[in-house]
Design an enzyme around this catalytic site. Structure first.
Site, PDB file in Angstrom:
ATOM      1  N   ASP A  65       0.893  -1.156   0.000  1.00 48.84           N
ATOM      2  CA  ASP A  65       0.000   0.000   0.000  1.00 48.84           C
ATOM      3  C   ASP A  65       0.929   1.203   0.000  1.00 48.84           C
ATOM      4  O   ASP A  65       1.545   1.529   1.029  1.00 48.84           O
ATOM      5  CB  ASP A  65      -0.904  -0.003   1.231  1.00 48.84           C
ATOM      6  CG  ASP A  65      -1.774   1.252   1.277  1.00 48.84           C
ATOM      7  OD1 ASP A  65      -1.598   2.157   0.434  1.00 48.84           O
ATOM      8  OD2 ASP A  65      -2.636   1.329   2.173  1.00 48.84           O
ATOM      9  N   TYR A 158      -7.985  14.324  -8.400  1.00 43.49           N
ATOM     10  CA  TYR A 158      -7.091  13.655  -9.353  1.00 43.49           C
ATOM     11  C   TYR A 158      -6.150  14.675 -10.008  1.00 43.49           C
ATOM     12  O   TYR A 158      -4.928  14.489 -10.037  1.00 43.49           O
ATOM     13  CB  TYR A 158      -7.908  12.916 -10.418  1.00 43.49           C
ATOM     14  CG  TYR A 158      -7.068  12.088 -11.364  1.00 43.49           C
ATOM     15  CD1 TYR A 158      -6.583  10.838 -10.982  1.00 43.49           C
ATOM     16  CD2 TYR A 158      -6.746  12.556 -12.637  1.00 43.49           C
ATOM     17  CE1 TYR A 158      -5.797  10.079 -11.840  1.00 43.49           C
ATOM     18  CE2 TYR A 158      -5.972  11.806 -13.500  1.00 43.49           C
ATOM     19  CZ  TYR A 158      -5.505  10.562 -13.106  1.00 43.49           C
ATOM     20  OH  TYR A 158      -4.726   9.817 -13.957  1.00 43.49           O
ATOM     21  N   THR A 193      -7.695   1.697 -20.964  1.00 46.02           N
ATOM     22  CA  THR A 193      -7.648   0.649 -19.933  1.00 46.02           C
ATOM     23  C   THR A 193      -9.054   0.534 -19.337  1.00 46.02           C
ATOM     24  O   THR A 193      -9.899   1.412 -19.531  1.00 46.02           O
ATOM     25  CB  THR A 193      -6.642   0.985 -18.803  1.00 46.02           C
ATOM     26  OG1 THR A 193      -7.099   2.130 -18.087  1.00 46.02           O
ATOM     27  CG2 THR A 193      -5.241   1.233 -19.332  1.00 46.02           C
TER      28      THR A 193
HETATM   29  N1  LIG Z   1      -5.436   5.024 -18.317  1.00 43.93           N
HETATM   30  C1  LIG Z   1      -5.335   6.314 -18.565  1.00 43.93           C
HETATM   31  O1  LIG Z   1      -6.000   6.874 -19.447  1.00 43.93           O
HETATM   32  C2  LIG Z   1      -4.363   7.149 -17.790  1.00 43.93           C
HETATM   33  C3  LIG Z   1      -4.148   8.469 -18.207  1.00 43.93           C
HETATM   34  C4  LIG Z   1      -3.263   9.252 -17.504  1.00 43.93           C
HETATM   35  C5  LIG Z   1      -2.614   8.747 -16.393  1.00 43.93           C
HETATM   36  N2  LIG Z   1      -2.861   7.456 -16.002  1.00 43.93           N
HETATM   37  C6  LIG Z   1      -2.166   6.959 -14.822  1.00 43.93           C
HETATM   38  O2  LIG Z   1      -1.538   5.728 -15.135  1.00 43.93           O
HETATM   39  C7  LIG Z   1      -1.494   4.912 -13.964  1.00 43.93           C
HETATM   40  C8  LIG Z   1      -2.046   3.519 -14.233  1.00 43.93           C
HETATM   41  O3  LIG Z   1      -3.368   3.619 -14.699  1.00 43.93           O
HETATM   42  P1  LIG Z   1      -4.154   2.351 -15.294  1.00 43.93           P
HETATM   43  O4  LIG Z   1      -5.136   2.875 -16.257  1.00 43.93           O
HETATM   44  O5  LIG Z   1      -3.189   1.291 -15.696  1.00 43.93           O
HETATM   45  O6  LIG Z   1      -4.978   1.885 -14.004  1.00 43.93           O
HETATM   46  P2  LIG Z   1      -5.061   0.478 -13.241  1.00 43.93           P
HETATM   47  O7  LIG Z   1      -6.218   0.632 -12.297  1.00 43.93           O
HETATM   48  O8  LIG Z   1      -5.069  -0.651 -14.204  1.00 43.93           O
HETATM   49  O9  LIG Z   1      -3.703   0.444 -12.393  1.00 43.93           O
HETATM   50  C9  LIG Z   1      -3.555   1.081 -11.152  1.00 43.93           C
HETATM   51  C10 LIG Z   1      -2.990   0.060 -10.180  1.00 43.93           C
HETATM   52  O10 LIG Z   1      -2.703   0.721  -8.928  1.00 43.93           O
HETATM   53  C11 LIG Z   1      -3.008  -0.199  -7.903  1.00 43.93           C
HETATM   54  N3  LIG Z   1      -3.197   0.513  -6.635  1.00 43.93           N
HETATM   55  C12 LIG Z   1      -4.268   1.234  -6.225  1.00 43.93           C
HETATM   56  N4  LIG Z   1      -4.061   1.688  -4.991  1.00 43.93           N
HETATM   57  C13 LIG Z   1      -2.830   1.252  -4.606  1.00 43.93           C
HETATM   58  C14 LIG Z   1      -2.066   1.389  -3.424  1.00 43.93           C
HETATM   59  N5  LIG Z   1      -2.537   2.075  -2.362  1.00 43.93           N
HETATM   60  N6  LIG Z   1      -0.843   0.814  -3.366  1.00 43.93           N
HETATM   61  C15 LIG Z   1      -0.369   0.101  -4.422  1.00 43.93           C
HETATM   62  N7  LIG Z   1      -1.058  -0.076  -5.559  1.00 43.93           N
HETATM   63  C16 LIG Z   1      -2.274   0.497  -5.655  1.00 43.93           C
HETATM   64  C17 LIG Z   1      -4.276  -0.887  -8.376  1.00 43.93           C
HETATM   65  O11 LIG Z   1      -4.505  -2.121  -7.696  1.00 43.93           O
HETATM   66  C18 LIG Z   1      -3.985  -1.073  -9.865  1.00 43.93           C
HETATM   67  O12 LIG Z   1      -3.391  -2.328 -10.124  1.00 43.93           O
HETATM   68  C19 LIG Z   1      -2.208   5.700 -12.873  1.00 43.93           C
HETATM   69  O13 LIG Z   1      -1.267   6.439 -12.133  1.00 43.93           O
HETATM   70  C20 LIG Z   1      -3.088   6.638 -13.663  1.00 43.93           C
HETATM   71  O14 LIG Z   1      -3.437   7.791 -12.935  1.00 43.93           O
HETATM   72  C21 LIG Z   1      -3.725   6.659 -16.668  1.00 43.93           C
END
Ligand SMILES: NC(=O)c1ccc[n+]([C@@H]2O[C@H](COP(=O)([O-])OP(=O)(O)OC[C@H]3O[C@@H](n4cnc5c(N)ncnc54)[C@H](O)[C@@H]3O)[C@@H](O)[C@H]2O)c1
Length: 266
Positions: A65, A158, A193
């Protein structure tokens, strides 16, 4: 892709069980790194690690975490114990935060977003940086967002957490340059995603609705982000620190605003 660019490197990826995080882990592994995949959801971390091991890579799953100091410290220690050092930290973990204004968003949700998206990266760096120094230096890659640059109504927690992460990473770059540690952010555009597609009602709708907001007329793919992370983590980026790499299909440049023809307005 360069199959030996990350040879000898040891990488710790938070949120490594997620879609972008696991793509980064696979890519770093394919380029020769040993990867520790840390996630709150340990089953997802284990699946990502098993896939890499099945492809011949070296990977380890850890539960973390990132918003908890003891847990962040233990994740760093676990990676170092397993692989003998640490050269690369990728902070990908982020909370799912409901929309809301300052008036309507519960304080707990605001604090959770800041704790995981922002303080989580601080805590991981706090414990990882000394181990990276012991390993002779390395690279930190923090995953921010296009919404850390262009803010949208109703998403104060966010957007604020990601803008803060970009600022923090620039300070990290200054604080650790003498230790041979580089620090950069990636700001993805809309990456297709499950998590990002939820507010559009699924991936197909998201592709149709979000794609045109990007100059390149498509949403991003997790591999687009993995390629950027591998570059910033590698010596190809040896002279790159304190910067933000927009991998956003031109979203920020054209401000994500679509005109009557359904394409970005110029
Ligand atoms: N998908 C998009 O369009 C997008 C755009 C810009 C930025 N992002 C950023 O990219 C990153 C990944 O996004 P994603 O779409 O792959 O999402 P995702 O939900 O697939 O991945 C996020 C991961 O973080 C983990 N997580 C949550 N809380 C946690 C904690 N307290 N400790 C450890 N792990 C924790 C979750 O279990 C999950 O596996 C994020 O930081 C997101 O903000 C995503």
């Amino acid at each position: 892709m360069n199959a030996s660019r990350m040879a000898g490197r040891i990488a710790l990826i938070t949120g490594g069980g997620g879609e972008i995080g696991s793509a980064i882990a696979r890519r770093l592994s394919r380029e020769g790194a040993k990867v520790a995949i840390a996630d709150l959801d340990v089953a997802k971390a284990q699946k990502a690690a098993s896939d890499i091991i099945a492809s011949g890579g070296e990977a380890l799953a850890l539960q973390v975490d990132v918003g908890d100091a003891a847990s962040a410290q233990e994740a760093v220690a676990g990676a170092v114990r397993a692989f003998g050092g640490l050269t690369t930290l990728v902070n990908t973990a982020a909370a799912v935060t409901p929309d809301g204004t300052a008036e309507t968003l519960p304080l707990e949700e605001w604090e959770k977003a800041l704790r995981i998206n922002f303080t989580g990266a601080f805590l991981m760096c706090k414990y990882a940086a000394p181990r990276m120094r012991d390993s002779g230096g390395g690279a930190i890659v923090n995953i921010a967002s296009q919404l850390g640059h262009l803010h949208v109504a109703g998403r104060a927690a966010y957007c604020s957490s990601k803008a803060a992460l970009i600022a923090f990473t620039q300070v990290l770059a200054m604080d650790f340059a003498r230790d041979g540690i580089r620090a950069n952010t990636i700001s993805p555009g809309f990456i297709l995603t499950e998590r990002s597609s939820q507010r559009s009602g699924g991936k197909e709708n998201a592709r149709r609705l979000q794609g045109p907001k990007h100059l390149l007329n498509r949403p991003g793919d997790v591999e687009d982000i993995a390629a950027g992370a591998a570059y910033l983590a590698s010596d190809d980026a040896a002279f790159v620190t304190g910067t933000d790499l927009l991998i956003d299909g031109g979203y920020v440049t054209f401000k994500g605003v679509i005109g009557p023809d359904g394409r970005p307005t110029m």
